[in-house]
Write a protein that holds these residues in place. Sequence first.
Motif, PDB file in Angstrom:
ATOM      1  N   TRP A 130     -22.119  -4.633  14.441  1.00  0.00           N
ATOM      2  CA  TRP A 130     -21.517  -5.832  15.041  1.00  0.00           C
ATOM      3  C   TRP A 130     -22.302  -7.013  14.490  1.00  0.00           C
ATOM      4  CZ3 TRP A 130     -17.110  -5.236  17.779  1.00  0.00           C
ATOM      5  CH2 TRP A 130     -16.603  -6.348  18.455  1.00  0.00           C
ATOM      6  N   ALA A 131     -21.978  -7.393  13.255  1.00  0.00           N
ATOM      7  CA  ALA A 131     -22.884  -8.213  12.459  1.00  0.00           C
ATOM      8  C   ALA A 131     -22.647  -9.711  12.550  1.00  0.00           C
ATOM      9  CB  ALA A 131     -22.802  -7.782  10.996  1.00  0.00           C
ATOM     10  N   GLN A 132     -21.607 -10.147  13.265  1.00  0.00           N
ATOM     11  CA  GLN A 132     -21.341 -11.570  13.400  1.00  0.00           C
ATOM     12  C   GLN A 132     -20.502 -11.799  14.653  1.00  0.00           C
ATOM     13  OE1 GLN A 132     -19.146 -12.739   9.905  1.00  0.00           O
ATOM     14  NE2 GLN A 132     -17.416 -11.401  10.341  1.00  0.00           N
ATOM     15  N   PHE A 133     -20.232 -13.051  14.943  1.00  0.00           N
ATOM     16  CA  PHE A 133     -19.433 -13.403  16.114  1.00  0.00           C
ATOM     17  C   PHE A 133     -18.089 -12.670  16.090  1.00  0.00           C
ATOM     18  CE2 PHE A 133     -16.445 -16.562  18.117  1.00  0.00           C
ATOM     19  CZ  PHE A 133     -16.891 -16.367  19.412  1.00  0.00           C
ATOM     20  N   ARG A 134     -17.784 -11.969  17.170  1.00  0.00           N
ATOM     21  CA  ARG A 134     -16.546 -11.207  17.342  1.00  0.00           C
ATOM     22  C   ARG A 134     -16.469  -9.981  16.442  1.00  0.00           C
ATOM     23  NH1 ARG A 134     -11.600 -13.651  16.808  1.00  0.00           N
ATOM     24  NH2 ARG A 134     -10.805 -12.500  18.590  1.00  0.00           N
ATOM     25  N   GLY A 135     -17.611  -9.574  15.877  1.00  0.00           N
ATOM     26  CA  GLY A 135     -17.698  -8.271  15.240  1.00  0.00           C
ATOM     27  C   GLY A 135     -17.058  -8.138  13.872  1.00  0.00           C
ATOM     28  N   PRO A 136     -16.748  -6.889  13.464  1.00  0.00           N
ATOM     29  CA  PRO A 136     -16.205  -6.624  12.127  1.00  0.00           C
ATOM     30  C   PRO A 136     -14.925  -7.415  11.863  1.00  0.00           C
ATOM     31  CG  PRO A 136     -16.832  -4.574  13.207  1.00  0.00           C
ATOM     32  CD  PRO A 136     -16.933  -5.647  14.248  1.00  0.00           C
ATOM     33  N   GLY A 137     -14.925  -8.155  10.756  1.00  0.00           N
ATOM     34  CA  GLY A 137     -13.750  -8.956  10.430  1.00  0.00           C
ATOM     35  C   GLY A 137     -13.513 -10.111  11.379  1.00  0.00           C
ATOM     36  N   ALA A 138     -14.470 -10.393  12.280  1.00  0.00           N
ATOM     37  CA  ALA A 138     -14.350 -11.463  13.279  1.00  0.00           C
ATOM     38  C   ALA A 138     -13.090 -11.305  14.125  1.00  0.00           C
ATOM     39  CB  ALA A 138     -14.370 -12.836  12.599  1.00  0.00           C
ATOM     40  N   SER A 139     -12.670 -10.054  14.340  1.00  0.00           N
ATOM     41  CA  SER A 139     -11.430  -9.788  15.066  1.00  0.00           C
ATOM     42  C   SER A 139     -11.631  -9.595  16.562  1.00  0.00           C
ATOM     43  CB  SER A 139     -10.767  -8.531  14.494  1.00  0.00           C
ATOM     44  OG  SER A 139     -11.593  -7.397  14.743  1.00  0.00           O
ATOM     45  N   GLY A 140     -12.874  -9.329  16.965  1.00  0.00           N
ATOM     46  CA  GLY A 140     -13.123  -9.013  18.368  1.00  0.00           C
ATOM     47  C   GLY A 140     -12.719  -7.602  18.733  1.00  0.00           C
ATOM     48  N   VAL A 141     -12.378  -6.790  17.734  1.00  0.00           N
ATOM     49  CA  VAL A 141     -11.920  -5.421  17.959  1.00  0.00           C
ATOM     50  C   VAL A 141     -12.940  -4.459  17.378  1.00  0.00           C
ATOM     51  CG1 VAL A 141     -10.114  -3.729  17.486  1.00  0.00           C
ATOM     52  CG2 VAL A 141      -9.508  -6.125  17.895  1.00  0.00           C
ATOM     53  N   SER A 142     -13.376  -3.493  18.178  1.00  0.00           N
ATOM     54  CA  SER A 142     -14.320  -2.497  17.695  1.00  0.00           C
ATOM     55  C   SER A 142     -13.581  -1.316  17.083  1.00  0.00           C
ATOM     56  CB  SER A 142     -15.192  -1.989  18.847  1.00  0.00           C
ATOM     57  OG  SER A 142     -15.960  -0.876  18.434  1.00  0.00           O
ATOM     58  N   PRO A 143     -14.084  -0.764  15.972  1.00  0.00           N
ATOM     59  CA  PRO A 143     -13.456   0.418  15.374  1.00  0.00           C
ATOM     60  C   PRO A 143     -13.810   1.700  16.122  1.00  0.00           C
ATOM     61  CG  PRO A 143     -15.389  -0.195  14.118  1.00  0.00           C
ATOM     62  CD  PRO A 143     -15.206  -1.261  15.162  1.00  0.00           C
ATOM     63  N   ASN A 144     -14.709   1.618  17.089  1.00  0.00           N
ATOM     64  CA  ASN A 144     -15.166   2.808  17.805  1.00  0.00           C
ATOM     65  C   ASN A 144     -14.294   3.103  19.016  1.00  0.00           C
ATOM     66  OD1 ASN A 144     -17.656   1.330  16.546  1.00  0.00           O
ATOM     67  ND2 ASN A 144     -18.211   3.480  16.655  1.00  0.00           N
ATOM     68  N   ALA A 145     -14.129   4.381  19.302  1.00  0.00           N
ATOM     69  CA  ALA A 145     -13.357   4.807  20.473  1.00  0.00           C
ATOM     70  C   ALA A 145     -14.301   5.140  21.623  1.00  0.00           C
ATOM     71  CB  ALA A 145     -12.518   6.038  20.117  1.00  0.00           C
ATOM     72  N   GLY A 146     -13.729   5.248  22.832  1.00  0.00           N
ATOM     73  CA  GLY A 146     -14.489   5.660  23.997  1.00  0.00           C
ATOM     74  C   GLY A 146     -15.412   4.607  24.560  1.00  0.00           C
ATOM     75  N   LEU A 147     -15.097   3.343  24.345  1.00  0.00           N
ATOM     76  CA  LEU A 147     -15.938   2.275  24.885  1.00  0.00           C
ATOM     77  C   LEU A 147     -15.695   2.108  26.381  1.00  0.00           C
ATOM     78  CD1 LEU A 147     -15.546  -0.420  22.098  1.00  0.00           C
ATOM     79  CD2 LEU A 147     -17.326   1.297  22.334  1.00  0.00           C
ATOM     80  N   PRO A 148     -16.725   1.696  27.142  1.00  0.00           N
ATOM     81  CA  PRO A 148     -16.543   1.518  28.587  1.00  0.00           C
ATOM     82  C   PRO A 148     -15.697   0.290  28.884  1.00  0.00           C
ATOM     83  CG  PRO A 148     -18.696   0.731  27.929  1.00  0.00           C
ATOM     84  CD  PRO A 148     -18.100   1.376  26.713  1.00  0.00           C
ATOM     85  N   ASP A 149     -14.889   0.359  29.929  1.00  0.00           N
ATOM     86  CA  ASP A 149     -14.179  -0.825  30.381  1.00  0.00           C
ATOM     87  C   ASP A 149     -14.602  -1.222  31.790  1.00  0.00           C
ATOM     88  OD1 ASP A 149     -12.992   1.169  31.833  1.00  0.00           O
ATOM     89  OD2 ASP A 149     -11.012   0.964  30.925  1.00  0.00           O
ATOM     90  N   VAL A 150     -15.552  -0.490  32.357  1.00  0.00           N
ATOM     91  CA  VAL A 150     -16.097  -0.817  33.671  1.00  0.00           C
ATOM     92  C   VAL A 150     -17.607  -0.595  33.624  1.00  0.00           C
ATOM     93  CG1 VAL A 150     -16.176  -0.207  36.117  1.00  0.00           C
ATOM     94  CG2 VAL A 150     -13.995  -0.140  34.896  1.00  0.00           C
ATOM     95  N   TRP A 151     -18.379  -1.554  34.107  1.00  0.00           N
ATOM     96  CA  TRP A 151     -19.809  -1.363  34.278  1.00  0.00           C
ATOM     97  C   TRP A 151     -20.297  -2.351  35.331  1.00  0.00           C
ATOM     98  CZ3 TRP A 151     -17.778  -3.497  29.796  1.00  0.00           C
ATOM     99  CH2 TRP A 151     -18.091  -4.840  29.539  1.00  0.00           C
ATOM    100  N   SER A 152     -21.543  -2.167  35.765  1.00  0.00           N
ATOM    101  CA  SER A 152     -22.144  -3.037  36.775  1.00  0.00           C
ATOM    102  C   SER A 152     -23.616  -3.210  36.433  1.00  0.00           C
ATOM    103  CB  SER A 152     -21.995  -2.403  38.159  1.00  0.00           C
ATOM    104  OG  SER A 152     -22.811  -1.243  38.261  1.00  0.00           O
ATOM    105  N   ALA A 153     -24.357  -3.775  37.354  1.00  0.00           N
ATOM    106  CA  ALA A 153     -25.783  -3.980  37.118  1.00  0.00           C
ATOM    107  C   ALA A 153     -26.541  -2.662  37.020  1.00  0.00           C
ATOM    108  CB  ALA A 153     -26.374  -4.835  38.230  1.00  0.00           C
ATOM    109  N   GLU A 154     -25.925  -1.585  37.528  1.00  0.00           N
ATOM    110  CA  GLU A 154     -26.588  -0.278  37.479  1.00  0.00           C
ATOM    111  C   GLU A 154     -25.851   0.739  36.604  1.00  0.00           C
ATOM    112  OE1 GLU A 154     -25.791  -1.723  40.557  1.00  0.00           O
ATOM    113  OE2 GLU A 154     -27.784  -2.633  40.749  1.00  0.00           O
TER     114      GLU A 154
END
Length: 286
Positions: free
Chosen positions: A32-56
């Motif tokens: 994630w080498a620049q603002f909004r990541g690869p190609g500045a698209s804001g889209v990650s090429p990786n699967a299985g990313l979390p969509d919920v998290w908290s302080a713990e």
Amino acid sequence: MIVYTRSFSLSTVCLALVLLWLPAKGRAADNWAQFRGPGASGVSPNAGLPDVWSAEDHIAWKTPIPGRGWSSPTVWGNRIFVTSAIREGGQPEEAKKGLYFGGNREAPEDVHRYLVYCLELDTGEIAWEQGLPAKQPEEAKIRDPGYAANTPAADAERVYAFLGKSGVFAFDHSGKSLWQADVGSETNGWGPGASLMLLEDTVLVNACVESDSLIALDRATGQERWRTTGMKESWNTPVLITADSGRRELVVATYGEALAFDPHTGASLWSCKTDIAWYIVPTAVA
């Protein structure tokens, strides 16, 4: 995934790593080498990313960082890079109560220094930090919006930080200073906001605030490759698109219009009126 938040009570930045995804070390496509990541698209090429998290939940570590920072972290290999700013000058109590926008009061100068941090991705340990004095005079009224607002960028050889009128700085991955480039000396009450964009062997800088310019710098030396002027009220980061013809175009929004340039020369390709006669902050999406 990295969460970057600010704590007003401690006047520190807290960098937290949400541990469900780590980039494959050394592969540019996974960084994630620049603002909004690869190609500045804001889209990650990786699967299985979390969509919920908290302080713990899903937190691997948290690292407090002195000062205030509004930039996003960037990642290259097993390193995270982020910026912050620490006040060194005095400021009256009334300046702490709010912003100066819309009033006639003159804000005092705010003396501060910038910090560029490198952290270990796996542990959050600070690998190195570089302190940089801010070029004066600076505007105290942007203290609340924040001075360290421009997201840094990184490649396999260097780390780049854009710090408003103080310039663009390059370091190697051990923290050694390599070069500094001046992109203008002007300031604005809203402060700087556009982030760096890496394109082939150049670093692109929307220096609207500092010099009404869009500038391409050589990655290795910091020397200016090209510059186009007339950038007005533009706080967004350029985006690279490919037209139906196959031509690559560098697009950035400014006061009242969107502009396209040749990414290799800075030559104007086209413009389009938008009727947005105000500050243009959002980065375009293609």
